[in-house]
Design an enzyme around this catalytic site. Sequence first.
Site, PDB file in Angstrom:
ATOM      1  N   ASP A  53       0.860  -1.191   0.000  1.00 39.54           N
ATOM      2  CA  ASP A  53       0.000   0.000   0.000  1.00 39.54           C
ATOM      3  C   ASP A  53       0.890   1.233   0.000  1.00 39.54           C
ATOM      4  OD1 ASP A  53      -2.075   2.014   0.816  1.00 39.54           O
ATOM      5  OD2 ASP A  53      -3.278   0.225   1.196  1.00 39.54           O
ATOM      6  N   ASN A  64      -4.581   6.735   0.863  1.00 39.71           N
ATOM      7  CA  ASN A  64      -5.879   6.924   1.523  1.00 39.71           C
ATOM      8  C   ASN A  64      -6.011   6.023   2.751  1.00 39.71           C
ATOM      9  OD1 ASN A  64      -8.403   8.261   1.588  1.00 39.71           O
ATOM     10  ND2 ASN A  64      -9.421   6.434   0.777  1.00 39.71           N
ATOM     11  N   PHE A 111      -7.238  -4.262  -4.348  1.00 36.54           N
ATOM     12  CA  PHE A 111      -8.100  -3.214  -3.799  1.00 36.54           C
ATOM     13  C   PHE A 111      -7.594  -1.821  -4.175  1.00 36.54           C
ATOM     14  CE2 PHE A 111      -8.098  -6.619  -0.528  1.00 36.54           C
ATOM     15  CZ  PHE A 111      -9.452  -6.839  -0.350  1.00 36.54           C
ATOM     16  N   SER A 130     -17.425  -3.174  -8.727  1.00 40.74           N
ATOM     17  CA  SER A 130     -18.512  -2.437  -8.085  1.00 40.74           C
ATOM     18  C   SER A 130     -19.822  -2.630  -8.836  1.00 40.74           C
ATOM     19  CB  SER A 130     -18.116  -0.957  -8.097  1.00 40.74           C
ATOM     20  OG  SER A 130     -19.234  -0.161  -7.870  1.00 40.74           O
ATOM     21  N   THR A 181     -21.623  -0.475  -9.685  1.00 33.71           N
ATOM     22  CA  THR A 181     -21.751   0.646 -10.612  1.00 33.71           C
ATOM     23  C   THR A 181     -21.503   0.239 -12.071  1.00 33.71           C
ATOM     24  OG1 THR A 181     -21.005   2.903 -10.893  1.00 33.71           O
ATOM     25  CG2 THR A 181     -19.350   1.374 -10.275  1.00 33.71           C
ATOM     26  N   TYR A 234     -14.752   7.288 -12.428  1.00 29.35           N
ATOM     27  CA  TYR A 234     -14.421   6.233 -11.451  1.00 29.35           C
ATOM     28  C   TYR A 234     -15.069   4.915 -11.877  1.00 29.35           C
ATOM     29  CZ  TYR A 234     -15.105   3.235  -7.386  1.00 29.35           C
ATOM     30  OH  TYR A 234     -15.173   2.133  -6.562  1.00 29.35           O
ATOM     31  N   LYS A 268     -13.670   0.974 -13.244  1.00 29.50           N
ATOM     32  CA  LYS A 268     -14.050  -0.373 -12.779  1.00 29.50           C
ATOM     33  C   LYS A 268     -14.444  -1.240 -13.972  1.00 29.50           C
ATOM     34  CE  LYS A 268     -13.326   0.175  -8.477  1.00 29.50           C
ATOM     35  NZ  LYS A 268     -12.086  -0.434  -7.968  1.00 29.50           N
ATOM     36  N   TYR A 325     -19.000  -5.291  -5.530  1.00 32.91           N
ATOM     37  CA  TYR A 325     -19.513  -4.914  -4.213  1.00 32.91           C
ATOM     38  C   TYR A 325     -20.718  -4.009  -4.385  1.00 32.91           C
ATOM     39  CZ  TYR A 325     -14.471  -5.546  -2.976  1.00 32.91           C
ATOM     40  OH  TYR A 325     -13.181  -5.976  -2.830  1.00 32.91           O
ATOM     41  N   PHE A 326     -21.661  -4.134  -3.447  1.00 33.47           N
ATOM     42  CA  PHE A 326     -22.755  -3.174  -3.391  1.00 33.47           C
ATOM     43  C   PHE A 326     -22.326  -2.062  -2.409  1.00 33.47           C
ATOM     44  CE2 PHE A 326     -25.912  -4.375  -6.478  1.00 33.47           C
ATOM     45  CZ  PHE A 326     -25.200  -5.410  -7.067  1.00 33.47           C
ATOM     46  N   ASN A 367     -17.612  11.389   1.327  1.00 29.13           N
ATOM     47  CA  ASN A 367     -18.475  11.351   0.141  1.00 29.13           C
ATOM     48  C   ASN A 367     -19.637  10.391   0.349  1.00 29.13           C
ATOM     49  OD1 ASN A 367     -16.726  12.904  -1.703  1.00 29.13           O
ATOM     50  ND2 ASN A 367     -15.315  11.212  -1.322  1.00 29.13           N
ATOM     51  N   ASP A 382     -26.966  10.030  -9.227  1.00 31.36           N
ATOM     52  CA  ASP A 382     -27.512   8.986  -8.348  1.00 31.36           C
ATOM     53  C   ASP A 382     -28.688   8.269  -9.011  1.00 31.36           C
ATOM     54  OD1 ASP A 382     -25.810   9.170  -6.201  1.00 31.36           O
ATOM     55  OD2 ASP A 382     -27.095  10.495  -5.022  1.00 31.36           O
TER      56      ASP A 382
HETATM   57  P1  NAD Z   1      -9.727   2.615   0.505  1.00 30.61           P
HETATM   58  O1  NAD Z   1      -9.362   3.915  -0.122  1.00 30.61           O
HETATM   59  O2  NAD Z   1      -9.966   2.595   1.973  1.00 30.61           O
HETATM   60  O3  NAD Z   1      -8.624   1.510   0.141  1.00 30.61           O
HETATM   61  C1  NAD Z   1      -7.843   1.572  -1.021  1.00 30.61           C
HETATM   62  C2  NAD Z   1      -6.408   1.389  -0.595  1.00 30.61           C
HETATM   63  O4  NAD Z   1      -5.574   1.412  -1.751  1.00 30.61           O
HETATM   64  C3  NAD Z   1      -5.920   2.493   0.328  1.00 30.61           C
HETATM   65  O5  NAD Z   1      -5.255   1.898   1.427  1.00 30.61           O
HETATM   66  C4  NAD Z   1      -4.955   3.305  -0.531  1.00 30.61           C
HETATM   67  O6  NAD Z   1      -3.926   3.893   0.230  1.00 30.61           O
HETATM   68  C5  NAD Z   1      -4.450   2.225  -1.470  1.00 30.61           C
HETATM   69  N1  NAD Z   1      -3.952   2.701  -2.769  1.00 30.61           N
HETATM   70  C6  NAD Z   1      -4.586   3.501  -3.658  1.00 30.61           C
HETATM   71  N2  NAD Z   1      -3.803   3.660  -4.755  1.00 30.61           N
HETATM   72  C7  NAD Z   1      -2.679   2.917  -4.555  1.00 30.61           C
HETATM   73  C8  NAD Z   1      -1.525   2.661  -5.332  1.00 30.61           C
HETATM   74  N3  NAD Z   1      -1.354   3.186  -6.543  1.00 30.61           N
HETATM   75  N4  NAD Z   1      -0.575   1.847  -4.799  1.00 30.61           N
HETATM   76  C9  NAD Z   1      -0.726   1.296  -3.566  1.00 30.61           C
HETATM   77  N5  NAD Z   1      -1.798   1.505  -2.796  1.00 30.61           N
HETATM   78  C10 NAD Z   1      -2.776   2.301  -3.291  1.00 30.61           C
HETATM   79  O7  NAD Z   1     -11.018   2.076  -0.261  1.00 30.61           O
HETATM   80  P2  NAD Z   1     -11.949   0.830   0.067  1.00 30.61           P
HETATM   81  O8  NAD Z   1     -13.298   1.351   0.408  1.00 30.61           O
HETATM   82  O9  NAD Z   1     -11.269  -0.107   0.989  1.00 30.61           O
HETATM   83  O10 NAD Z   1     -12.059   0.191  -1.377  1.00 30.61           O
HETATM   84  C11 NAD Z   1     -11.203  -0.841  -1.818  1.00 30.61           C
HETATM   85  C12 NAD Z   1     -11.503  -1.129  -3.264  1.00 30.61           C
HETATM   86  O11 NAD Z   1     -12.882  -1.478  -3.404  1.00 30.61           O
HETATM   87  C13 NAD Z   1     -11.300   0.084  -4.181  1.00 30.61           C
HETATM   88  O12 NAD Z   1     -10.759  -0.370  -5.404  1.00 30.61           O
HETATM   89  C14 NAD Z   1     -12.692   0.617  -4.384  1.00 30.61           C
HETATM   90  O13 NAD Z   1     -12.819   1.302  -5.601  1.00 30.61           O
HETATM   91  C15 NAD Z   1     -13.501  -0.673  -4.385  1.00 30.61           C
HETATM   92  N6  NAD Z   1     -14.906  -0.460  -4.021  1.00 30.61           N
HETATM   93  C16 NAD Z   1     -15.197   0.197  -2.863  1.00 30.61           C
HETATM   94  C17 NAD Z   1     -16.529   0.438  -2.544  1.00 30.61           C
HETATM   95  C18 NAD Z   1     -16.883   1.222  -1.298  1.00 30.61           C
HETATM   96  O14 NAD Z   1     -18.012   1.709  -1.208  1.00 30.61           O
HETATM   97  N7  NAD Z   1     -15.998   1.340  -0.307  1.00 30.61           N
HETATM   98  C19 NAD Z   1     -17.548  -0.043  -3.379  1.00 30.61           C
HETATM   99  C20 NAD Z   1     -17.206  -0.746  -4.535  1.00 30.61           C
HETATM  100  C21 NAD Z   1     -15.871  -0.954  -4.840  1.00 30.61           C
HETATM  101  N1  UDP Z   2     -26.347  10.221   0.396  1.00 30.33           N
HETATM  102  C1  UDP Z   2     -26.984  11.289   1.025  1.00 30.33           C
HETATM  103  N2  UDP Z   2     -26.227  12.221   1.679  1.00 30.33           N
HETATM  104  C2  UDP Z   2     -24.856  12.121   1.771  1.00 30.33           C
HETATM  105  C3  UDP Z   2     -24.213  11.011   1.125  1.00 30.33           C
HETATM  106  C4  UDP Z   2     -25.001  10.093   0.447  1.00 30.33           C
HETATM  107  O1  UDP Z   2     -28.207  11.414   0.971  1.00 30.33           O
HETATM  108  O2  UDP Z   2     -24.209  12.999   2.370  1.00 30.33           O
HETATM  109  C5  UDP Z   2     -27.167   9.224  -0.321  1.00 30.33           C
HETATM  110  C6  UDP Z   2     -26.851   9.125  -1.804  1.00 30.33           C
HETATM  111  O3  UDP Z   2     -27.636  10.042  -2.527  1.00 30.33           O
HETATM  112  C7  UDP Z   2     -27.214   7.669  -2.094  1.00 30.33           C
HETATM  113  C8  UDP Z   2     -26.949   6.934  -0.776  1.00 30.33           C
HETATM  114  O4  UDP Z   2     -26.881   7.949   0.227  1.00 30.33           O
HETATM  115  O5  UDP Z   2     -28.595   7.577  -2.354  1.00 30.33           O
HETATM  116  C9  UDP Z   2     -25.643   6.164  -0.776  1.00 30.33           C
HETATM  117  O6  UDP Z   2     -24.611   7.033  -1.232  1.00 30.33           O
HETATM  118  P1  UDP Z   2     -23.089   6.622  -1.190  1.00 30.33           P
HETATM  119  O7  UDP Z   2     -22.305   7.772  -1.739  1.00 30.33           O
HETATM  120  O8  UDP Z   2     -22.730   6.144   0.182  1.00 30.33           O
HETATM  121  O9  UDP Z   2     -23.006   5.360  -2.141  1.00 30.33           O
HETATM  122  P2  UDP Z   2     -23.356   5.177  -3.715  1.00 30.33           P
HETATM  123  O10 UDP Z   2     -24.553   4.303  -3.754  1.00 30.33           O
HETATM  124  O11 UDP Z   2     -23.581   6.535  -4.295  1.00 30.33           O
HETATM  125  O12 UDP Z   2     -22.148   4.498  -4.238  1.00 30.33           O
END
Ligand code: NAD
Ligand code: UDP
Length: 339
Positions: free
Chosen positions: A32, A36, A81, A125, A127, A150, A154, A178-179, A199, A296
């Site tokens: 890592d 972040n 990740f 994701s 998404t 973003y 993915k 992931y949801f 966010n 959204d």
């Molecule tokens: P996070 O930011 O907490 O974890 C990502 C990690 O990757 C961090 O520790 C960051 O320092 C590290 N990182 C980023 N760029 C790097 C690089 N170039 N080299 C080495 N390390 C690097 O995020 P998270 O919520 O744990 O998400 C993990 C993964 O899951 C991400 O790819 C994210 O897009 C995906 N994801 C997250 C969600 C969510 O809602 N949290 C949903 C769907 C997918």
């Molecule tokens: N949301 C909200 N206020 C906030 C952040 C999020 O109402 O400050 C709502 C957003 O519109 C969505 C839901 O919460 O309907 C989940 O948002 P999030 O950004 O956590 O995840 P997303 O589904 O957008 O990936």
Amino acid sequence: MSNILLAGGAGYIGSHTAAALLDAGYDVVIADNFVNSSPKSVERVEQITGKQIVLYEADVRDADAMKRIFREQKIDAVIHFAGLKAVGESVQKPIMYYRKNLDTVLSLLDAMQETGVNNIIFSSSATVYGEKNPIPYLETMPRGACTNPYSWTKSMTEQILEDAAKADPELSVILLRYFNPIGAHPSGMIGEDPQGIPNNLMPYVTQVAVGKRECLTIFGNDYPTPDGTCRRDYIHVVDLARGHVKAIDYIMQHKGVAVFNLGTGIPYSVTEIVETFERVNGVKVNHVYGPRRAGDLPEFYANSDKAREVLGWQTEKTLDDMCRDSWNWQKQNPNGYRV
Ligand code: NAD
Ligand code: UDP
């Protein structure tokens, strides 16, 4: 036992997955760059599990650094990740997002090919289903048109991994979609630690509850949903982490590409999240209703039958658990990993 590299493993989902893998008897290596996250999360996972993690401070885009790790640690599988994940920022800085999020997977694949590592699981994701697919989302549906850079990274990374697997029959790929992950480890020692203004919904809710922010704005209450606010499939991060352990078990024995949704299949509205959080924790979350947030969707949730049938995985935690554990983490760590 197998040795698993978690690229970006110090982050929110990676740290919970590290704990789950160690508990299941796997060895864990983390790479890592802490863009972040904090090395403290890794120390905390070691405390929770009583086991050691090999930690490299490295940028996953640095293929030479990755090759060195693969050689030194004899890695059996990678969970990827690493990446940037702020949707709004990706709209402002698309080139940076494409560069950083796509370079990570390309460098990893280069390094894996050169050192003979054949198994990779990717954090994708929901998404990628885009705007047009009907809900609930099923893995057999096509990837759709994404609404921001973003999400496109993915979708593109999924394509890159599929193409790489097509060209190399030795390569095994699992795409985990992931949801909405929320919650934290029940110990309260690891959790989500966003930098700056959150966010996502749940960290915003917990920061309002702890007094760091004044008021939550609920984005829109005129959607075609039962209470007018958006509905999502929230999944406890500990259930999600267990899904990765099941995916690792699976990838060791199967070639090719497999895609799995990881969700509960139950949608909850933003208002339901706020009300459940207040009820379960006995705290107030000041909130107002504001305009919709661009991009959204009104509602989406998973069909996770495939993960249940093929991986033998299902969620165990309730929305009450998610709200309780998110609050427990925030209360114990009002400033996240910063003291
Ligand atoms: P996070 O930011 O907490 O974890 C990502 C990690 O990757 C961090 O520790 C960051 O320092 C590290 N990182 C980023 N760029 C790097 C690089 N170039 N080299 C080495 N390390 C690097 O995020 P998270 O919520 O744990 O998400 C993990 C993964 O899951 C991400 O790819 C994210 O897009 C995906 N994801 C997250 C969600 C969510 O809602 N949290 C949903 C769907 C997918
Ligand atoms: N949301 C909200 N206020 C906030 C952040 C999020 O109402 O400050 C709502 C957003 O519109 C969505 C839901 O919460 O309907 C989940 O948002 P999030 O950004 O956590 O995840 P997303 O589904 O957008 O990936």
